[in-house]
Design a protein around this motif. Structure first.
Motif, PDB file in Angstrom:
ATOM      1  N   LEU A   1       0.833  -1.204   0.000  1.00 57.11           N
ATOM      2  CA  LEU A   1       0.000   0.000   0.000  1.00 57.11           C
ATOM      3  C   LEU A   1       0.868   1.255   0.000  1.00 57.11           C
ATOM      4  O   LEU A   1       0.627   2.192  -0.790  1.00 57.11           O
ATOM      5  N   PHE A   2       1.889   1.293   0.849  1.00 53.71           N
ATOM      6  CA  PHE A   2       2.695   2.507   0.956  1.00 53.71           C
ATOM      7  C   PHE A   2       3.623   2.680  -0.245  1.00 53.71           C
ATOM      8  O   PHE A   2       3.859   3.809  -0.698  1.00 53.71           O
ATOM      9  N   LEU A   3       4.164   1.588  -0.764  1.00 56.03           N
ATOM     10  CA  LEU A   3       5.006   1.690  -1.951  1.00 56.03           C
ATOM     11  C   LEU A   3       4.195   2.187  -3.149  1.00 56.03           C
ATOM     12  O   LEU A   3       4.694   2.960  -3.978  1.00 56.03           O
ATOM     13  N   LYS A   4       2.940   1.766  -3.223  1.00 55.61           N
ATOM     14  CA  LYS A   4       2.049   2.264  -4.274  1.00 55.61           C
ATOM     15  C   LYS A   4       1.813   3.761  -4.095  1.00 55.61           C
ATOM     16  O   LYS A   4       1.815   4.530  -5.072  1.00 55.61           O
ATOM     17  N   THR A   5       1.626   4.181  -2.846  1.00 59.45           N
ATOM     18  CA  THR A   5       1.453   5.597  -2.529  1.00 59.45           C
ATOM     19  C   THR A   5       2.688   6.401  -2.942  1.00 59.45           C
ATOM     20  O   THR A   5       2.580   7.477  -3.541  1.00 59.45           O
TER      21      THR A   5
ATOM     22  N   GLY B   1       2.874   9.338  -5.847  1.00 59.93           N
ATOM     23  CA  GLY B   1       3.335  10.676  -5.486  1.00 59.93           C
ATOM     24  C   GLY B   1       4.535  11.107  -6.307  1.00 59.93           C
ATOM     25  O   GLY B   1       4.625  12.257  -6.751  1.00 59.93           O
ATOM     26  N   ILE B   2       5.460  10.167  -6.518  1.00 67.08           N
ATOM     27  CA  ILE B   2       6.649  10.477  -7.315  1.00 67.08           C
ATOM     28  C   ILE B   2       6.263  10.836  -8.748  1.00 67.08           C
ATOM     29  O   ILE B   2       6.811  11.783  -9.339  1.00 67.08           O
ATOM     30  N   SER B   3       5.321  10.088  -9.309  1.00 67.96           N
ATOM     31  CA  SER B   3       4.889  10.388 -10.685  1.00 67.96           C
ATOM     32  C   SER B   3       4.280  11.786 -10.773  1.00 67.96           C
ATOM     33  O   SER B   3       4.496  12.509 -11.756  1.00 67.96           O
TER      34      SER B   3
ATOM     35  N   GLY C   1       0.200  11.562  -0.007  1.00 67.61           N
ATOM     36  CA  GLY C   1       0.959  10.824   0.996  1.00 67.61           C
ATOM     37  C   GLY C   1       2.425  10.651   0.664  1.00 67.61           C
ATOM     38  O   GLY C   1       3.103   9.796   1.243  1.00 67.61           O
ATOM     39  N   LEU C   2       2.950  11.458  -0.289  1.00 60.17           N
ATOM     40  CA  LEU C   2       4.361  11.326  -0.643  1.00 60.17           C
ATOM     41  C   LEU C   2       5.222  11.909   0.478  1.00 60.17           C
ATOM     42  O   LEU C   2       5.155  13.108   0.770  1.00 60.17           O
ATOM     43  N   PRO C   3       6.056  11.096   1.121  1.00 64.39           N
ATOM     44  CA  PRO C   3       6.881  11.581   2.229  1.00 64.39           C
ATOM     45  C   PRO C   3       7.768  12.749   1.813  1.00 64.39           C
ATOM     46  O   PRO C   3       8.335  12.751   0.709  1.00 64.39           O
TER      47      PRO C   3
END
Length: 432
Positions: free
Chosen positions: A369-373, A377-379, A409-411
Motif C-alpha cells: 500500500l505505501f510503496l504504491k502511494t 506521489g513520485i509520478s 501521501g508522498l513523504p
C-alpha cells in the motif's frame, strides 16, 4: 552469556529473594487511559503506588515490554543514530509494595551485578540525590552509607532532581532514586578522562544501567511533599544494555538480541553491516522498528489510521522510507523478517504459534500500500518538475511539496531527495 541465560538468572535471583515472578503485560496500556502504550515497567503497578489497589504480592519481579515512540518518553529519532536507544525495549524490574526498602534494594542490586553476573566492580559508578532546598530535602545520606560499604567513595556521585528524583507526574507518588552506571571504555580512554566526569553526559559507553527508585512521598497539587504511610521500591534495568555489558559489546545492536535480525536484513537487502555509517544506521533503524512493529501487532495493535494503530503504521512507514531512500529497495521485503522475530517472541514470552503468517500478511499489505502511494506521489512530482523545466524554471514552492504529502501521501524526505537530484530549488521562508 546469551540473552536467555541472562534473563533466567535475573528471574531466578529474585525468586530466591521471595519475589513473585510475573509475565510481561501487553504493550497496550490497558491499565492507564492516559497512555497509548506501556512505556515503562511501572505502568502496570501505577494503581498500587497511587493507593487505588492493593497488590496481592508485596514483592514482585518481572520483564516488561515497553514502547517509547510517543509523548514525553520518545526515543524515536535517537534510534539508529546511536548504538543504544530503542523504540521497543525490555525492562527488568524488582518491586516492593510496603515491604523492603533502601538497604535490601541496594544490597541485592550489587549482589546480582557483581557476584552473580560477575561485573567488574571498577567499572561501576553510582549516583544519589544531593538534596533540594525548594522541597526541603537533604541529601540521601542513607543510600550513601549503604553504597559506601560497597564501593569507593570517589565513585559515588551526587546529582539533583533532574537525575535522582523520580516523579510520576505533577502530582502523585514520588521519591529519590539511586542509579547504577557502567563505564565500558577501554583503559586508554579511562586514563584520559575519568568515568565520573562522563556520567549523565550521554556518552555512548558510559551508560545508566539500573535505576532504583525509593517511593516515599506524595506530591500534592500545591507542590508540597508529604510522606506516604508505606514506602515502596520501583526499579528498572534495561535488558538490551545488560546484554551489551555481559556480552562485552560496544553496542546493543551487537548483542544476540539483534544480530540474528541484522543478519537477515543484510541478506535480504544485499548489504554488508559494519562498513559504512549510512548503511549501518539504516539497518539499525529497520531492525529496531521491525521489532517494535511485530511486537505491537503480536499484542493486537494493527496498523491503521486511528490512535495506536496510526502510530504503528507511522513507524512501519518510516522503515519503508529508510529502505527506499538509503538501501534503494523498491519492493516489499519486511514481511520476510517476521519469522525470526516471532521465534524470539515465542521463546521469551507467549507461545502463540499461528501468528507468524498473520503478521507477515499484515506487514506485506502495508508495504504494498505505501510503496504504491510513494510511486503515485513520485509520478505527480516528476510531472510537476517536467512542467517547470518546460517553463525554464528551477524553483518549486514548498506548498506544493506539502500538497503532495497531504493529498498523495508522498513523504517529504522523498520529495526533497527528488528535487535535489533534479537541481530544483524549494522556495520557502523556512527550510523543510
Amino acid at each position: 552469556m546469551n540473552h536467555k541465560k541472562i534473563r533466567k538468572i535475573f528471574l531466578s535471583f529474585f525468586k530466591r529473594k521471595k519475589h513473585k515472578i510475573l509475565n510481561s503485560a501487553s504493550l497496550v496500556a490497558k491499565q492507564d487511559s492516559s497512555l497509548m502504550f506501556t512505556n515503562a515497567g511501572m505502568n502496570i503497578f501505577k494503581a498500587f503506588f497511587l493507593g487505588q489497589k492493593k497488590s496481592q504480592y508485596s514483592r514482585i519481579a518481572n520483564f516488561q515490554k515497553c514502547l517509547r515512540i510517543t509523548g514525553k518518553h520518545n526515543d524515536l529519532f535517537e534510534v539508529g543514530k546511536d548504538t543504544y536507544h530503542h523504540t521497543m525495549f525490555e525492562m527488568l524490574g524488582n518491586w516492593s509494595f510496603g515491604d523492603y526498602f533502601k538497604k535490601e534494594a541496594i544490597n541485592w542490586a550489587w549482589e546480582l551485578l557483581t557476584e552473580v553476573y560477575k561485573m567488574d566492580k571498577s567499572n561501576i559508578y553510582v549516583t544519589i540525590f544531593k538534596g533540594n532546598k525548594e522541597d526541603k530535602l537533604s541529601f540521601d545520606s542513607e543510600s550513601f552509607q549503604y553504597w559506601k560499604n560497597k564501593i569507593d567513595d570517589r565513585k559515588i556521585l551526587f546529582f539533583d532532581k533532574k537525575h535522582n528524583f523520580w516523579e510520576m507526574g505533577k502530582t502523585g507518588p514520588c521519591g529519590t532514586c539511586t542509579e547504577i552506571h557502567i563505564d565500558l571504555r577501554n583503559e586508554k580512554e579511562k586514563l584520559q578522562i575519568p568515568g565520573k566526569n562522563l556520567v549523565n553526559k550521554k556518552h555512548p559507553l558510559v551508560l545508566e544501567l539500573w535505576n532504583i527508585v525509593f517511593i516515599q512521598f506524595f506530591r500534592k497539587s500545591d507542590g508540597t511533599l508529604v510522606k506516604l504511610p508505606n514506602f515502596h521500591i520501583d526499579t528498572g534495568m534495561g535488558f538490551e544494555r545488560l546484554c551489551m555489558i555481559l556480552q562485552n559489546k560496544k553496542s546493543t545492536y551487537d548483542t544476540d538480541l539483534f544480530t540474528y535480525l541484522i543478519k537477515s536484513i543484510a541478506q535480504q537487502t544485499s548489504q554488508i553491516y559494519g562498513v559504512t555509517d549510512k548503511i549501518d544506521i539504516a539497518i539499525r533503524i529497520i531492525a529496531d522498528h521491525m521489532r517494535s512493529v511485530v511486537f505491537a501487532i503480536y499484542d493486537g495493535i494493527i496498523p491503521s489510521n486511528k490512535k495506536s494503530g496510526y502510530v504503528i503504521r507511522k513507524i512501519l512507514r518510516r522503515i519503508i522510507v529508510t529502505y527506499y531512500l538509503t538501501l534503494k529497495i523498491k519492493k516489499p521485503f519486511l514481511f520476510k523478517l517476521v519469522n525470526p522475530i516471532i521465534c524470539y517472541i515465542k521463546n521469551s514470552y507467549l507461545k502463540k504459534s499461528k501468528l507468524k503468517d498473520d503478521i507477515s500478511t499484515i506487514i506485506l499489505r502495508e508495504e504494498k500500500l505505501f510503496l504504491k502511494t510513494i510511486n503515485l506521489g513520485i509520478s505527480k512530482l516528476e510531472k510537476i518538475i517536467e512542467e517547470l523545466r518546460e517553463n525554464k524554471c528551477n524553483i518549486i514552492a514548498v506548498k506544493i511539496i506539502y500538497w503532495l504529502y497531504d493529498t498523495y501521501g508522498l513523504p517529504i524526505e522523498i520529495s526533497k531527495r527528488i528535487t535535489n537530484k533534479n537541481q530544483i530549488q524549494v522556495f520557502s521562508s523556512d527550510s523543510f
